[in-house]
Scaffold this motif. Structure first.
Motif, PDB file in Angstrom:
ATOM      1  N   LEU A 198       0.824  -1.212   0.000  1.00  0.00           N
ATOM      2  CA  LEU A 198       0.000   0.000   0.000  1.00  0.00           C
ATOM      3  C   LEU A 198       0.862   1.267   0.000  1.00  0.00           C
ATOM      4  CD1 LEU A 198      -2.713  -1.062   2.604  1.00  0.00           C
ATOM      5  CD2 LEU A 198      -3.118  -0.593   0.184  1.00  0.00           C
ATOM      6  N   ILE A 199       2.032   1.174   0.609  1.00  0.00           N
ATOM      7  CA  ILE A 199       2.938   2.319   0.680  1.00  0.00           C
ATOM      8  C   ILE A 199       3.737   2.479  -0.607  1.00  0.00           C
ATOM      9  CG2 ILE A 199       5.039   3.196   1.811  1.00  0.00           C
ATOM     10  CD1 ILE A 199       2.577   3.601   3.488  1.00  0.00           C
ATOM     11  N   ILE A 200       4.262   1.376  -1.115  1.00  0.00           N
ATOM     12  CA  ILE A 200       5.199   1.420  -2.243  1.00  0.00           C
ATOM     13  C   ILE A 200       4.522   1.702  -3.574  1.00  0.00           C
ATOM     14  CG2 ILE A 200       6.779   0.004  -3.629  1.00  0.00           C
ATOM     15  CD1 ILE A 200       7.615  -1.357  -1.008  1.00  0.00           C
ATOM     16  N   GLU A 201       3.396   1.039  -3.829  1.00  0.00           N
ATOM     17  CA  GLU A 201       2.771   1.098  -5.159  1.00  0.00           C
ATOM     18  C   GLU A 201       2.464   2.506  -5.667  1.00  0.00           C
ATOM     19  OE1 GLU A 201      -0.515  -1.563  -5.340  1.00  0.00           O
ATOM     20  OE2 GLU A 201       0.736  -3.368  -5.256  1.00  0.00           O
ATOM     21  N   PRO A 202       2.000   3.432  -4.834  1.00  0.00           N
ATOM     22  CA  PRO A 202       1.703   4.779  -5.372  1.00  0.00           C
ATOM     23  C   PRO A 202       2.934   5.523  -5.883  1.00  0.00           C
ATOM     24  CG  PRO A 202       0.606   4.435  -3.262  1.00  0.00           C
ATOM     25  CD  PRO A 202       1.580   3.318  -3.431  1.00  0.00           C
ATOM     26  N   TYR A 203       4.128   5.086  -5.475  1.00  0.00           N
ATOM     27  CA  TYR A 203       5.321   5.861  -5.801  1.00  0.00           C
ATOM     28  C   TYR A 203       6.348   5.133  -6.668  1.00  0.00           C
ATOM     29  CZ  TYR A 203       3.643   8.988  -2.175  1.00  0.00           C
ATOM     30  OH  TYR A 203       2.873   9.844  -1.441  1.00  0.00           O
ATOM     31  N   LEU A 204       6.456   3.849  -6.526  1.00  0.00           N
ATOM     32  CA  LEU A 204       7.570   3.118  -7.129  1.00  0.00           C
ATOM     33  C   LEU A 204       7.657   3.290  -8.640  1.00  0.00           C
ATOM     34  CD1 LEU A 204       9.936   1.283  -6.490  1.00  0.00           C
ATOM     35  CD2 LEU A 204       8.444  -0.686  -6.821  1.00  0.00           C
ATOM     36  N   ILE A 205       6.572   3.019  -9.360  1.00  0.00           N
ATOM     37  CA  ILE A 205       6.583   3.094 -10.821  1.00  0.00           C
ATOM     38  C   ILE A 205       6.838   4.525 -11.285  1.00  0.00           C
ATOM     39  CG2 ILE A 205       5.258   2.739 -12.928  1.00  0.00           C
ATOM     40  CD1 ILE A 205       6.136   0.170 -11.515  1.00  0.00           C
ATOM     41  N   ASN A 206       6.137   5.482 -10.691  1.00  0.00           N
ATOM     42  CA  ASN A 206       6.329   6.876 -11.079  1.00  0.00           C
ATOM     43  C   ASN A 206       7.760   7.353 -10.834  1.00  0.00           C
ATOM     44  OD1 ASN A 206       3.701   7.177 -11.933  1.00  0.00           O
ATOM     45  ND2 ASN A 206       2.983   8.061 -10.006  1.00  0.00           N
ATOM     46  N   ALA A 207       8.308   6.978  -9.699  1.00  0.00           N
ATOM     47  CA  ALA A 207       9.670   7.389  -9.361  1.00  0.00           C
ATOM     48  C   ALA A 207      10.680   6.858 -10.383  1.00  0.00           C
ATOM     49  CB  ALA A 207      10.035   6.902  -7.963  1.00  0.00           C
ATOM     50  N   ILE A 208      10.430   5.660 -10.895  1.00  0.00           N
ATOM     51  CA  ILE A 208      11.355   5.046 -11.855  1.00  0.00           C
ATOM     52  C   ILE A 208      11.132   5.576 -13.267  1.00  0.00           C
ATOM     53  CG2 ILE A 208      12.008   2.865 -12.967  1.00  0.00           C
ATOM     54  CD1 ILE A 208      11.338   1.483 -10.310  1.00  0.00           C
ATOM     55  N   MET A 209       9.859   5.758 -13.659  1.00  0.00           N
ATOM     56  CA  MET A 209       9.530   6.040 -15.060  1.00  0.00           C
ATOM     57  C   MET A 209       9.547   7.524 -15.424  1.00  0.00           C
ATOM     58  SD  MET A 209       9.242   3.025 -16.211  1.00  0.00           S
ATOM     59  CE  MET A 209       8.627   3.375 -17.853  1.00  0.00           C
ATOM     60  N   ILE A 210       9.194   8.399 -14.493  1.00  0.00           N
ATOM     61  CA  ILE A 210       9.123   9.827 -14.810  1.00  0.00           C
ATOM     62  C   ILE A 210      10.530  10.443 -14.746  1.00  0.00           C
ATOM     63  CG2 ILE A 210       8.202  12.066 -14.090  1.00  0.00           C
ATOM     64  CD1 ILE A 210       5.783  10.589 -12.955  1.00  0.00           C
ATOM     65  N   PRO A 211      11.022  11.011 -15.864  1.00  0.00           N
ATOM     66  CA  PRO A 211      12.410  11.521 -15.928  1.00  0.00           C
ATOM     67  C   PRO A 211      12.768  12.512 -14.827  1.00  0.00           C
ATOM     68  CG  PRO A 211      11.421  11.496 -18.103  1.00  0.00           C
ATOM     69  CD  PRO A 211      10.319  11.173 -17.144  1.00  0.00           C
ATOM     70  N   HIS A 212      11.942  13.529 -14.651  1.00  0.00           N
ATOM     71  CA  HIS A 212      12.233  14.543 -13.637  1.00  0.00           C
ATOM     72  C   HIS A 212      11.208  14.427 -12.509  1.00  0.00           C
ATOM     73  CE1 HIS A 212      15.153  16.260 -16.378  1.00  0.00           C
ATOM     74  NE2 HIS A 212      14.222  16.301 -17.322  1.00  0.00           N
ATOM     75  N   TYR A 213      11.310  13.316 -11.837  1.00  0.00           N
ATOM     76  CA  TYR A 213      10.328  13.014 -10.796  1.00  0.00           C
ATOM     77  C   TYR A 213      10.474  13.982  -9.614  1.00  0.00           C
ATOM     78  CZ  TYR A 213       7.816  10.461  -7.165  1.00  0.00           C
ATOM     79  OH  TYR A 213       6.952  10.104  -6.158  1.00  0.00           O
ATOM     80  N   THR A 214       9.338  14.484  -9.144  1.00  0.00           N
ATOM     81  CA  THR A 214       9.315  15.383  -7.996  1.00  0.00           C
ATOM     82  C   THR A 214       8.858  14.615  -6.759  1.00  0.00           C
ATOM     83  OG1 THR A 214       8.725  17.247  -9.426  1.00  0.00           O
ATOM     84  CG2 THR A 214       8.377  17.522  -7.061  1.00  0.00           C
ATOM     85  N   CYS A 215       9.633  14.694  -5.703  1.00  0.00           N
ATOM     86  CA  CYS A 215       9.292  13.986  -4.471  1.00  0.00           C
ATOM     87  C   CYS A 215       7.982  14.520  -3.894  1.00  0.00           C
ATOM     88  CB  CYS A 215      10.405  14.152  -3.441  1.00  0.00           C
ATOM     89  SG  CYS A 215      11.963  13.391  -3.934  1.00  0.00           S
ATOM     90  N   PRO A 216       7.197  13.662  -3.269  1.00  0.00           N
ATOM     91  CA  PRO A 216       5.904  14.099  -2.715  1.00  0.00           C
ATOM     92  C   PRO A 216       6.092  15.046  -1.531  1.00  0.00           C
ATOM     93  CG  PRO A 216       6.411  11.862  -2.016  1.00  0.00           C
ATOM     94  CD  PRO A 216       7.439  12.221  -3.038  1.00  0.00           C
ATOM     95  N   SER A 217       5.112  15.897  -1.333  1.00  0.00           N
ATOM     96  CA  SER A 217       5.140  16.830  -0.209  1.00  0.00           C
ATOM     97  C   SER A 217       4.848  16.086   1.095  1.00  0.00           C
ATOM     98  CB  SER A 217       4.096  17.923  -0.413  1.00  0.00           C
ATOM     99  OG  SER A 217       2.791  17.358  -0.406  1.00  0.00           O
ATOM    100  N   LYS A 218       5.113  16.731   2.216  1.00  0.00           N
ATOM    101  CA  LYS A 218       4.821  16.134   3.520  1.00  0.00           C
ATOM    102  C   LYS A 218       3.328  15.830   3.665  1.00  0.00           C
ATOM    103  CE  LYS A 218       8.614  18.129   6.211  1.00  0.00           C
ATOM    104  NZ  LYS A 218       8.969  18.970   7.386  1.00  0.00           N
ATOM    105  N   LYS A 219       2.512  16.724   3.116  1.00  0.00           N
ATOM    106  CA  LYS A 219       1.061  16.539   3.184  1.00  0.00           C
ATOM    107  C   LYS A 219       0.634  15.302   2.400  1.00  0.00           C
ATOM    108  CE  LYS A 219      -3.276  19.047   2.392  1.00  0.00           C
ATOM    109  NZ  LYS A 219      -3.892  20.311   1.898  1.00  0.00           N
ATOM    110  N   GLU A 220       1.234  15.119   1.229  1.00  0.00           N
ATOM    111  CA  GLU A 220       0.912  13.959   0.393  1.00  0.00           C
ATOM    112  C   GLU A 220       1.381  12.666   1.062  1.00  0.00           C
ATOM    113  OE1 GLU A 220      -0.136  11.528  -2.961  1.00  0.00           O
ATOM    114  OE2 GLU A 220      -0.853  13.413  -2.104  1.00  0.00           O
ATOM    115  N   VAL A 221       2.568  12.680   1.625  1.00  0.00           N
ATOM    116  CA  VAL A 221       3.104  11.503   2.316  1.00  0.00           C
ATOM    117  C   VAL A 221       2.197  11.134   3.490  1.00  0.00           C
ATOM    118  CG1 VAL A 221       5.009  10.638   3.751  1.00  0.00           C
ATOM    119  CG2 VAL A 221       5.510  11.899   1.647  1.00  0.00           C
ATOM    120  N   HIS A 222       1.789  12.130   4.234  1.00  0.00           N
ATOM    121  CA  HIS A 222       0.893  11.899   5.375  1.00  0.00           C
ATOM    122  C   HIS A 222      -0.415  11.254   4.910  1.00  0.00           C
ATOM    123  CE1 HIS A 222      -1.213  12.638   9.154  1.00  0.00           C
ATOM    124  NE2 HIS A 222      -2.210  13.158   8.439  1.00  0.00           N
TER     125      HIS A 222
END
Length: 244
Positions: A198-222
């Motif tokens: 549940l934690i990994i899936e929202p981020y893993l693919i996007n982090a790998i595939m998007i060239p200039h990936y932007t890290c999520p905000s604290k609000k989004e992580v929460h």
């Protein structure tokens, strides 16, 4: 034999033993110094190799490039690591250990003050997201995917050293927490997989595939972590994994 003779003989033996120890100490000193220099050299090679692998990829990083950055010779690298694949494996292991050590510190801090399971999982979830979305780990995962297509053995090395060890560490930490706080989670392995997915899936693919990936905000992580915790708690309650 007279007492004086015995005393003199004893003194000679003591001096002989002391002299032998002094000689051994003097002989061991260069070996210790040599070992320390060897360890420092090995750490420098691993650190440099890791950075080059991330920057240029496994195939395009040559041992000559590493020698150029670290000094020394190819002979030194072959003596320490045998070949490039072993060096790559050790570089993963070395950097994976830093991640494990960081988690160990986090879990030690988490387990003591927090008896609440939701708070415990919240801290784990935030830590996981920060690790997944760090620039170095994104570069590392991209490296494994690209190079693993040509060299399947690299995938095996990554899975054994990074994935399996990390999962084992999380599992051990949760088992300890479960035992310490007498929570009563019966199927810990399955519960852990539900939560980490549940934690990994929202981020893993996007982090790998998007060239200039932007890290999520604290609000989004929460938001993501709290959602994962709510789903996990419903899962545990449904399967009676927690004894109220």
């Amino acid at each position: 034999m007279s007492k004086d003779s015995q005393k003199n003989l004893k003194n000679v033996r003591i001096k002989s033993i002391t002299h032998t120890k002094d000689q051994k100490t003097k002989k061991d000193a260069p070996n210790k110094l040599k070992t320390k220099k060897s360890i420092e050299k090995q750490e420098k090679i691993l650190s440099t190799a890791w950075n080059l692998f991330l920057q240029y990829g496994y195939e395009k990083t040559s041992l000559q490039m590493i020698v150029k950055e670290t000094g020394g010779s190819l002979t030194t690298i072959y003596k320490m690591f045998n070949d490039k694949k072993t060096l790559f494996s050790e570089a993963i292991r070395e950097n994976g250990q830093e991640f494990i050590d960081a988690l160990d510190k986090d879990f030690s801090e988490i387990m003591i003050p927090y008896a609440n399971l939701e708070e415990y999982f919240y801290r784990i979830g935030v830590r996981l997201i920060h690790q997944i979305t760090s620039k170095e780990n994104i570069a590392f995962m991209r490296l494994i995917i690209i190079e693993g297509y040509k060299n399947p053995e690299l995938i095996e090395i990554f899975h054994h050293i990074a994935v399996d060890r990390t999962h084992h560490f999380f599992l051990k930490a949760l088992e300890d927490y479960n035992a310490t706080h007498n929570i009563g989670i019966r199927n810990i392995g399955e519960s852990l997989r539900v939560f980490t997915n549940l934690i990994i899936e929202p981020y893993l693919i996007n982090a790998i595939m998007i060239p200039h990936y932007t890290c999520p905000s604290k609000k989004e992580v929460h938001r993501i972590v709290m959602r994962a915790i709510k789903i996990l708690m419903l899962y545990l309650k449904h399967y009676k994994e927690i004894e109220c």
